[in-house]
Design a protein around this motif. Structure first.
Motif, PDB file in Angstrom:
ATOM      1  N   ASP A  34       0.808  -1.143  -0.090  1.00 16.82           N
ATOM      2  CA  ASP A  34       0.067   0.207   0.135  1.00 16.82           C
ATOM      3  C   ASP A  34       0.662   1.371  -0.072  1.00 16.82           C
ATOM      4  OD1 ASP A  34      -1.978   1.870   0.229  1.00 16.82           O
ATOM      5  OD2 ASP A  34      -3.035   0.979   1.939  1.00 16.82           O
ATOM      6  N   PRO A  35       0.832   2.004  -0.963  1.00 17.14           N
ATOM      7  CA  PRO A  35       1.586   3.376  -1.162  1.00 17.14           C
ATOM      8  C   PRO A  35       1.311   4.228   0.040  1.00 17.14           C
ATOM      9  CG  PRO A  35      -0.080   3.339  -2.737  1.00 17.14           C
ATOM     10  CD  PRO A  35      -0.329   2.201  -2.023  1.00 17.14           C
ATOM     11  N   ILE A  36       0.468   4.069   0.877  1.00 14.96           N
ATOM     12  CA  ILE A  36       0.260   4.867   2.071  1.00 14.96           C
ATOM     13  C   ILE A  36       1.298   4.549   3.126  1.00 14.96           C
ATOM     14  CG2 ILE A  36      -1.541   3.745   3.465  1.00 14.96           C
ATOM     15  CD1 ILE A  36      -2.771   6.558   3.986  1.00 14.96           C
ATOM     16  N   THR A  37       1.691   3.497   3.243  1.00 15.53           N
ATOM     17  CA  THR A  37       2.661   3.066   4.214  1.00 15.53           C
ATOM     18  C   THR A  37       3.768   3.720   4.710  1.00 15.53           C
ATOM     19  OG1 THR A  37       2.192   0.492   3.520  1.00 15.53           O
ATOM     20  CG2 THR A  37       4.159   1.087   4.889  1.00 15.53           C
ATOM     21  N   PHE A  38       4.429   4.344   3.579  1.00 19.99           N
ATOM     22  CA  PHE A  38       5.431   5.507   3.912  1.00 19.99           C
ATOM     23  C   PHE A  38       5.041   6.388   4.603  1.00 19.99           C
ATOM     24  CE2 PHE A  38       7.531   9.428   2.736  1.00 19.99           C
ATOM     25  CZ  PHE A  38       8.692   9.242   3.176  1.00 19.99           C
ATOM     26  N   PHE A  39       3.677   7.212   4.351  1.00 26.60           N
ATOM     27  CA  PHE A  39       3.339   8.458   4.923  1.00 26.60           C
ATOM     28  C   PHE A  39       2.681   8.190   6.341  1.00 26.60           C
ATOM     29  CE2 PHE A  39       2.925   8.987   0.158  1.00 26.60           C
ATOM     30  CZ  PHE A  39       3.534  10.167   0.192  1.00 26.60           C
ATOM     31  N   ILE A  40       2.587   7.132   6.731  1.00 28.77           N
ATOM     32  CA  ILE A  40       2.081   6.612   8.161  1.00 28.77           C
ATOM     33  C   ILE A  40       3.082   7.076   8.901  1.00 28.77           C
ATOM     34  CG2 ILE A  40       1.308   4.835   9.575  1.00 28.77           C
ATOM     35  CD1 ILE A  40       0.135   3.425   7.481  1.00 28.77           C
ATOM     36  N   GLY A  41       2.580   7.831  10.286  1.00 27.65           N
ATOM     37  CA  GLY A  41       3.451   8.463  11.428  1.00 27.65           C
ATOM     38  C   GLY A  41       3.108   9.762  11.617  1.00 27.65           C
ATOM     39  N   ASN A  42       4.084  10.001  12.438  1.00 28.27           N
ATOM     40  CA  ASN A  42       4.012  11.661  12.759  1.00 28.27           C
ATOM     41  C   ASN A  42       4.890  12.448  12.359  1.00 28.27           C
ATOM     42  OD1 ASN A  42       2.020  11.272  14.982  1.00 28.27           O
ATOM     43  ND2 ASN A  42       3.498   9.941  16.178  1.00 28.27           N
ATOM     44  N   TRP A  43       4.702  13.827  11.707  1.00 24.42           N
ATOM     45  CA  TRP A  43       5.685  14.757  10.910  1.00 24.42           C
ATOM     46  C   TRP A  43       5.334  16.061  11.714  1.00 24.42           C
ATOM     47  CZ3 TRP A  43       8.332  12.157   6.632  1.00 24.42           C
ATOM     48  CH2 TRP A  43       8.008  11.238   6.626  1.00 24.42           C
ATOM     49  N   HIS A  44       6.550  16.605  11.597  1.00 25.59           N
ATOM     50  CA  HIS A  44       6.485  18.056  12.045  1.00 25.59           C
ATOM     51  C   HIS A  44       7.224  18.964  11.290  1.00 25.59           C
ATOM     52  CE1 HIS A  44       5.229  16.459  16.022  1.00 25.59           C
ATOM     53  NE2 HIS A  44       6.067  15.372  15.922  1.00 25.59           N
ATOM     54  N   VAL A  45       6.709  20.358  11.365  1.00 24.67           N
ATOM     55  CA  VAL A  45       7.458  21.435  10.491  1.00 24.67           C
ATOM     56  C   VAL A  45       8.745  21.395  10.990  1.00 24.67           C
ATOM     57  CG1 VAL A  45       7.533  23.793   9.970  1.00 24.67           C
ATOM     58  CG2 VAL A  45       5.165  22.640  10.351  1.00 24.67           C
ATOM     59  N   SER A  46       9.577  21.564   9.979  1.00 20.21           N
ATOM     60  CA  SER A  46      11.166  21.426  10.226  1.00 20.21           C
ATOM     61  C   SER A  46      11.755  22.832   9.802  1.00 20.21           C
ATOM     62  CB  SER A  46      11.907  20.487   9.265  1.00 20.21           C
ATOM     63  OG  SER A  46      11.894  20.869   7.992  1.00 20.21           O
ATOM     64  N   GLU A  47      10.781  23.698   9.564  1.00 17.57           N
ATOM     65  CA  GLU A  47      11.265  25.250   9.383  1.00 17.57           C
ATOM     66  C   GLU A  47      11.664  25.902  10.558  1.00 17.57           C
ATOM     67  OE1 GLU A  47       8.916  26.904   6.273  1.00 17.57           O
ATOM     68  OE2 GLU A  47       9.147  25.068   5.144  1.00 17.57           O
ATOM     69  N   TYR A 114       5.046  23.761   3.397  1.00 18.93           N
ATOM     70  CA  TYR A 114       5.799  23.437   4.816  1.00 18.93           C
ATOM     71  C   TYR A 114       6.672  22.327   4.486  1.00 18.93           C
ATOM     72  CZ  TYR A 114       1.998  26.525   6.343  1.00 18.93           C
ATOM     73  OH  TYR A 114       1.154  27.477   6.616  1.00 18.93           O
ATOM     74  N   GLN A 115       7.764  22.273   5.079  1.00 19.71           N
ATOM     75  CA  GLN A 115       8.976  21.166   4.858  1.00 19.71           C
ATOM     76  C   GLN A 115       8.579  20.343   6.423  1.00 19.71           C
ATOM     77  OE1 GLN A 115      11.146  20.451   2.597  1.00 19.71           O
ATOM     78  NE2 GLN A 115      10.076  22.329   1.573  1.00 19.71           N
ATOM     79  N   LEU A 116       8.217  19.155   6.089  1.00 16.43           N
ATOM     80  CA  LEU A 116       8.014  18.324   7.154  1.00 16.43           C
ATOM     81  C   LEU A 116       9.305  17.387   7.333  1.00 16.43           C
ATOM     82  CD1 LEU A 116       4.179  17.616   6.764  1.00 16.43           C
ATOM     83  CD2 LEU A 116       5.211  19.127   8.226  1.00 16.43           C
ATOM     84  N   ILE A 117       9.404  16.816   8.744  1.00 18.30           N
ATOM     85  CA  ILE A 117      10.242  15.843   9.195  1.00 18.30           C
ATOM     86  C   ILE A 117       9.650  14.645   9.820  1.00 18.30           C
ATOM     87  CG2 ILE A 117      11.352  16.851  11.048  1.00 18.30           C
ATOM     88  CD1 ILE A 117      13.966  16.059  10.089  1.00 18.30           C
TER      89      ILE A 117
END
Length: 123
Positions: A34-47, A114-117
């Motif tokens: 499933d292509p969503i697998t990579f996106f699963i998780g927590n992401w935060h603004v890195s700027e 927005y850049q997310l990490i």
């Protein structure tokens, strides 16, 4: 003599066909990820120059959370490098993979990127 040769050929053919079957099924399984697998998780603004504290969470149920609040809307497209979420106002949030640990989020409503990490990279 011919019988031994025939048996060796039969065994070789059986082994080769089995290997072909295993390789073919392995490739099919890899394509079904499933292509969503990579996106699963927590992401935060890195700027660092952005005064906005923002986090995005995407879960396995395809729900999207902004600052731990579930967003009203739905995913309209999920590809291996891109995810598009449409909110209840009709605006799109387009998330694009930059690397294994970072994303670009374009918010159509604000017309900003927005850049997310990934959260695991913040420690």
């Amino acid at each position: 003599m011919q019988r031994k040769h025939f048996i060796k050929m039969l065994i070789s053919f059986t082994v080769m066909s089995r290997l072909f079957y295993i390789i073919k099924n392995t490739r099919k399984h890899q394509l079904k990820t499933d292509p969503i697998t990579f996106f699963i998780g927590n992401w935060h603004v890195s700027e660092p120059n952005t005064p906005i504290e923002m986090s995005i969470q995407i879960d396995a149920n395809r729900q999207v959370f902004l600052n731990k609040q579930m967003m009203n809307g739905h995913l309209i497209s999920v590809e291996k490098d891109k995810l598009i979420f449409k909110d209840h106002f009709g605006y799109e949030i387009i998330v694009t993979k930059l690397s294994e640990t970072s994303l670009n989020l374009f918010d159509e409503a604000d017309e900003k990127n927005y850049q997310l990490i990934r959260e695991t990279e913040l420690s």
